[in-house]
Design an enzyme around this catalytic site. Sequence first.
Site, mmCIF file in Angstrom:
data_model
loop_
_atom_site.group_PDB
_atom_site.id
_atom_site.type_symbol
_atom_site.label_atom_id
_atom_site.label_comp_id
_atom_site.label_asym_id
_atom_site.label_seq_id
_atom_site.Cartn_x
_atom_site.Cartn_y
_atom_site.Cartn_z
ATOM 1 N N GLY A 1 -2.258 43.048 68.513
ATOM 2 C CA GLY A 1 -0.855 42.668 68.740
ATOM 3 C C GLY A 1 -0.418 41.463 67.920
ATOM 4 N N ILE B 1 7.423 37.782 74.728
ATOM 5 C CA ILE B 1 7.268 39.116 74.130
ATOM 6 C C ILE B 1 8.269 40.104 74.745
ATOM 7 C CG2 ILE B 1 5.682 41.064 73.808
ATOM 8 C CD1 ILE B 1 3.396 38.909 73.871
ATOM 9 N N GLU C 1 -13.498 44.365 76.040
ATOM 10 C CA GLU C 1 -13.246 44.538 74.595
ATOM 11 C C GLU C 1 -14.415 43.939 73.820
ATOM 12 O OE1 GLU C 1 -9.493 42.630 73.749
ATOM 13 O OE2 GLU C 1 -8.472 43.747 75.315
ATOM 14 N N HIS D 1 -6.739 45.287 70.097
ATOM 15 C CA HIS D 1 -6.192 43.936 70.306
ATOM 16 C C HIS D 1 -5.626 43.357 68.999
ATOM 17 C CE1 HIS D 1 -6.470 40.555 73.468
ATOM 18 N NE2 HIS D 1 -5.530 40.229 72.593
ATOM 19 N N ASP E 1 -3.245 48.177 73.795
ATOM 20 C CA ASP E 1 -3.811 47.271 72.787
ATOM 21 C C ASP E 1 -4.928 46.416 73.403
ATOM 22 O OD1 ASP E 1 -3.818 46.063 70.152
ATOM 23 O OD2 ASP E 1 -2.869 44.288 71.056
ATOM 24 N N ALA F 1 -0.630 43.397 77.161
ATOM 25 C CA ALA F 1 -0.816 42.086 77.809
ATOM 26 C C ALA F 1 -2.313 41.802 78.034
ATOM 27 C CB ALA F 1 -0.010 42.036 79.093
#
Length: 317
Positions: free
Chosen positions: A284, A155, A263, A282, A258, A233
């Site tokens: 991404g 990435i 979560e 999340h 993100d 990340a």
Amino acid sequence: MSDIRCDCLIVQPIAKSAIRMLEEQGLAVHIAASTAFADLEPYLAVATAVITRNHGLSAREIEAAPNLKVVGVHGTGTDKVHKPSLAARGIPLHNTPGANAQSVAELVIGLALACSRSLIAADNASRTGDTLFRQHHRTFELSGRRLGLFGYGHIAKLVAKLGQAFGMEVATISRYTPAEELQRDGITLLPDLDSLCEWADVVSLHGIPEEKPLIDARRLSLIGKTGILINTARGALIDEEALATALKDGTIAGAGLDVLVVEPITADNPLLDCPNLVLTPHIGGSTDEALEKTGFQVASKVLAELAALERIPATTT
Ligand SMILES: NC(=O)c1ccc[n+]([C@@H]2O[C@H](COP(=O)([O-])OP(=O)(O)OC[C@H]3O[C@@H](n4cnc5c(N)ncnc54)[C@H](O)[C@@H]3O)[C@@H](O)[C@H]2O)c1
Ligand SMILES: O=C(O)[C@H](O)COP(=O)(O)O
């Protein structure tokens, strides 16, 4: 005895094309109704393969799967999979390096722009007809600014290219990339994370979490009051209490996240009422393109493993 037939349990939904690939090889596929143990357990009890996403696979879930022969992670991060439980039973674990990298890299730039141009506040100002917004709100260009990358994997390499296309100077602290590669890519190598935080205008995290959060109050003050922090990340890289304080008292200018420690976000998360913060849930790796590529890669790897174990005919993979 259970009359459930499930060769492959999909813990969190993946692309339909990937599910078709599995079914075309004769596998009975079940997509879990949710990640709750009660929804997974009856299928774990019979499954030979499990494909999971950022939920991972816990020791309890692995223990509930006596026939398990392979685990596929849809994505890069295998941090939520309990590897000792798999290793103890010799169960291989596959992930999909690079499959979602372009999508995540584009989100990084999106989050950086959302912070540098205050897009969330600007959207609100536009909706409320706030004509003074542009007079009182300072924003800035990415061009000419410094982009500091923690890690230089799939990435980060793409983020570097996008940043350079915006006219940004890019540095990293990757321990593992050969100096010639960084020189070729036009990337400066800095000695450590402190230097990176001090040097960069935009710090973007692309490494693997360690035991303690790497971005704490001290490093936030190194990033400084004009600095922006981006994290696509893992949430555990950042001390969220310290970040919330830094955003509220202006220690840093803004942040785009993100990923979070827990979560989905909980009502007591200190970040919830922070200014200059852009949150995404999340997403991404959740573009159409990334889902196709990641689904294909994880299904291919699981099928190859089952073929090697003679659970499906080798010629069909
Ligand atoms: N938000 C999302 O949806 C999403 C999607 C994909 C990946 N990710 C996460 O993004 C991160 C990067 O993913 P990737 O696909 O580029 O992985 P990758 O394995 O290609 O790259 C990770 C890089 O970090 C470096 N690194 C690890 N620890 C380091 C340290 N302590 N100091 C310096 N460098 C270090 C490694 O050398 C490697 O170059 C991972 O944490 C992954 O879980 C998130
Ligand atoms: O590590 C990853 O690749 C990300 O967490 C994305 O995972 P996902 O498949 O759940 O989007």
